[in-house]
Design a protein around this motif. Structure first.
Motif, mmCIF file in Angstrom:
data_model
loop_
_atom_site.group_PDB
_atom_site.id
_atom_site.type_symbol
_atom_site.label_atom_id
_atom_site.label_comp_id
_atom_site.label_asym_id
_atom_site.label_seq_id
_atom_site.Cartn_x
_atom_site.Cartn_y
_atom_site.Cartn_z
ATOM 1 N N ARG A 10 1.747 34.506 -26.715
ATOM 2 C CA ARG A 10 1.038 33.457 -25.984
ATOM 3 C C ARG A 10 -0.428 33.472 -26.419
ATOM 4 N N PHE A 11 -1.048 32.302 -26.461
ATOM 5 C CA PHE A 11 -2.339 32.164 -27.127
ATOM 6 C C PHE A 11 -3.483 31.676 -26.232
ATOM 7 N N ALA A 12 -3.371 31.768 -24.952
ATOM 8 C CA ALA A 12 -4.467 31.494 -24.003
ATOM 9 C C ALA A 12 -5.073 30.106 -24.172
ATOM 10 N N PHE A 13 -4.242 29.136 -24.524
ATOM 11 C CA PHE A 13 -4.767 27.781 -24.692
ATOM 12 C C PHE A 13 -5.225 27.159 -23.377
ATOM 13 N N ALA A 14 -4.673 27.642 -22.258
ATOM 14 C CA ALA A 14 -5.033 27.076 -20.960
ATOM 15 C C ALA A 14 -6.278 27.724 -20.359
ATOM 16 N N GLU A 15 -6.768 28.793 -20.943
ATOM 17 C CA GLU A 15 -7.872 29.540 -20.328
ATOM 18 C C GLU A 15 -9.225 28.869 -20.504
ATOM 19 N N TYR A 16 -9.431 28.221 -21.632
ATOM 20 C CA TYR A 16 -10.675 27.473 -21.849
ATOM 21 C C TYR A 16 -10.402 26.425 -22.925
ATOM 22 N N PRO A 17 -11.228 25.365 -22.997
ATOM 23 C CA PRO A 17 -10.917 24.220 -23.864
ATOM 24 C C PRO A 17 -10.667 24.597 -25.321
ATOM 25 N N VAL A 18 -9.748 23.877 -25.904
ATOM 26 C CA VAL A 18 -9.428 24.044 -27.323
ATOM 27 C C VAL A 18 -10.036 22.875 -28.083
ATOM 28 N N PRO A 19 -10.955 23.124 -28.996
ATOM 29 C CA PRO A 19 -11.584 22.021 -29.721
ATOM 30 C C PRO A 19 -10.617 21.374 -30.704
ATOM 31 N N PHE A 20 -10.707 20.057 -30.851
ATOM 32 C CA PHE A 20 -9.930 19.389 -31.893
ATOM 33 C C PHE A 20 -10.361 19.923 -33.247
ATOM 34 N N LEU A 21 -11.672 20.010 -33.433
ATOM 35 C CA LEU A 21 -12.239 20.537 -34.669
ATOM 36 C C LEU A 21 -12.329 22.061 -34.541
ATOM 37 N N TRP A 22 -11.190 22.720 -34.640
ATOM 38 C CA TRP A 22 -11.142 24.148 -34.356
ATOM 39 C C TRP A 22 -11.684 24.988 -35.521
ATOM 40 N N ASN A 23 -11.748 24.415 -36.720
ATOM 41 C CA ASN A 23 -12.423 25.061 -37.855
ATOM 42 C C ASN A 23 -13.524 24.113 -38.314
ATOM 43 N N GLU A 24 -14.707 24.317 -37.789
ATOM 44 C CA GLU A 24 -15.818 23.404 -38.083
ATOM 45 C C GLU A 24 -16.191 23.399 -39.557
ATOM 46 N N ALA A 25 -15.886 24.471 -40.259
ATOM 47 C CA ALA A 25 -16.214 24.539 -41.681
ATOM 48 C C ALA A 25 -15.298 23.666 -42.532
ATOM 49 N N ASN A 26 -14.159 23.252 -41.970
ATOM 50 C CA ASN A 26 -13.201 22.445 -42.725
ATOM 51 C C ASN A 26 -12.520 21.453 -41.791
ATOM 52 N N PRO A 27 -13.208 20.351 -41.468
ATOM 53 C CA PRO A 27 -12.636 19.369 -40.538
ATOM 54 C C PRO A 27 -11.303 18.799 -41.008
ATOM 55 N N ALA A 28 -11.149 18.600 -42.308
ATOM 56 C CA ALA A 28 -9.901 18.030 -42.808
ATOM 57 C C ALA A 28 -8.729 18.978 -42.571
ATOM 58 N N PHE A 29 -8.959 20.289 -42.724
ATOM 59 C CA PHE A 29 -7.887 21.247 -42.472
ATOM 60 C C PHE A 29 -7.588 21.342 -40.981
ATOM 61 N N SER A 30 -8.638 21.266 -40.149
ATOM 62 C CA SER A 30 -8.425 21.265 -38.699
ATOM 63 C C SER A 30 -7.499 20.131 -38.295
ATOM 64 N N SER A 31 -7.784 18.940 -38.803
ATOM 65 C CA SER A 31 -6.986 17.768 -38.460
ATOM 66 C C SER A 31 -5.557 17.912 -38.981
ATOM 67 N N MET A 32 -5.413 18.397 -40.207
ATOM 68 C CA MET A 32 -4.091 18.575 -40.788
ATOM 69 C C MET A 32 -3.255 19.564 -39.971
ATOM 70 N N ALA A 33 -3.869 20.686 -39.589
ATOM 71 C CA ALA A 33 -3.144 21.688 -38.806
ATOM 72 C C ALA A 33 -2.744 21.123 -37.442
ATOM 73 N N ASN A 34 -3.613 20.332 -36.831
ATOM 74 C CA ASN A 34 -3.265 19.702 -35.550
ATOM 75 C C ASN A 34 -2.060 18.786 -35.710
ATOM 76 N N ALA A 35 -1.993 18.077 -36.833
ATOM 77 C CA ALA A 35 -0.844 17.212 -37.090
ATOM 78 C C ALA A 35 0.422 18.043 -37.269
ATOM 79 N N VAL A 36 0.302 19.198 -37.910
ATOM 80 C CA VAL A 36 1.450 20.094 -38.080
ATOM 81 C C VAL A 36 1.956 20.565 -36.713
#
Length: 308
Positions: A10-36
């Motif tokens: 379990r990954f504590a996603f409910a404990e505090y907000p999860v950013p869409f841009l979870w890897n700020e250094a690579n926004p395109a990879f963040s978006s791709m992983a969210n789609a996955v």
């Protein structure tokens, strides 16, 4: 006896907000992983129904045990990705429409397509994962490490377990169907469906997540779209989409390694392909060893910092 281990994380996603841009250094990879994540929920739900339907046709106890462990691992992945998706929906309620649309595409496919096709779908897609995920795991220092550790750790776990059960879907397919040429013939329609689901996810991100939060056009995932946008910007009075800049998530990776991954994807669809022969990412073996030692793999990077 299967070597697969069903790990309940379990990954504590409910404990505090999860950013869409979870890897700020690579926004395109963040978006791709969210789609996955959105793809995984529907795909792994489909696998659950498919294995239940296929079980009466599996006459070899060894294959049956492999199928049971495989579907239980995938069930854990689906549950974790649902937690990730729920966190994104809490931040952007409109994304529920996108999550539902992606799930509906798999529900429709499962209702309309034969068991043979769904087994081929699973075997074909799963066969690509080891070369693709090896590329990503070999560069975790740029793709995962700089990001939110919950999201990064979710994908590391998922990807190493895909490597662990890399042969399972093909073992099941070969036992039930035993027609490697059918699997290869179905590949174009299978990957068309996969990319259609990913496209729906990315369009939903563009629609419901402000550009300021994603920093990139989510459709950047598609190389043809990036090329089209670049062409439109060069044409006088061009009409590029106003959804943010386009960016290649993997532009910094070595071209030779990218070519190796592509070759691995092509090889994975050939009739004589054996996933067991694929090269394993170093990080996968490290992950399994740390898990066995009791390391907190749900905080892959931050737990390491605390213990240092």
């Amino acid at each position: 006896m299967t070597d697969l281990i069903v790990r309940k994380l379990r990954f504590a996603f409910a404990e505090y907000p999860v950013p869409f841009l979870w890897n700020e250094a690579n926004p395109a990879f963040s978006s791709m992983a969210n789609a996955v994540s959105l793809l995984a929920i529907g795909f792994e739900k489909m696998i659950g129904g498919m294995i239940a339907e296929a079980m009466p046709l599996i006459t070899d106890p060894v294959v049956a045990e492999e199928a049971d462990a495989f579907v239980r691992q995938e069930g854990q992945h689906s549950m974790a990705h649902r937690g990730h998706a729920k966190a994104l929906v809490r931040a952007y309620p409109g994304l529920k429409e996108t999550v539902d649309a992606c799930n509906a595409m798999f529900d429709k496919m499962a209702a309309e397509k034969s068991l043979d096709y769904r087994l081929a779908y699973t075997a074909d897609l799963e066969a690509t994962f080891t070369p693709v995920f090896k590329l990503m795991l070999d560069h975790d220092n740029t793709l995962f490490a700089p990001g939110d550790d919950r999201v990064a750790s979710l994908f590391l776990w998922h990807f190493v377990e895909e490597v662990e059960h890399r042969s399972s879907a093909l073992i099941i397919y070969d036992h039930v169907i035993n027609d490697p040429w059918y699997r290869m013939r179905m590949a174009p329609s299978i990957f068309k469906h996969v990319m259609s689901v990913i496209k729906v996810a990315c369009e939903g991100f563009n629609r419901h997540v402000p550009v300021a939060d994603r920093k990139v056009d989510a459709l950047s995932l598609f190389s043809t779209y990036r090329a089209k946008q670049a062409w439109r910007r060069r044409v006088p009075f061009g009409w590029p989409a106003d959804e943010g800049p386009v960016s290649d998530a993997f532009k910094h990776l070595p071209k030779r390694e990218m070519a190796t991954a592509v070759a691995g994807i092509v090889r994975s669809q050939l009739p004589n392909h054996k996933p067991a022969h694929e090269k394993i990412p170093v990080l996968a073996n490290e992950w399994f060893a740390r898990y066995d030692d009791g390391y907190d793999v749900t905080k892959w990077y931050t737990a390491e910092e605390k213990s240092a």
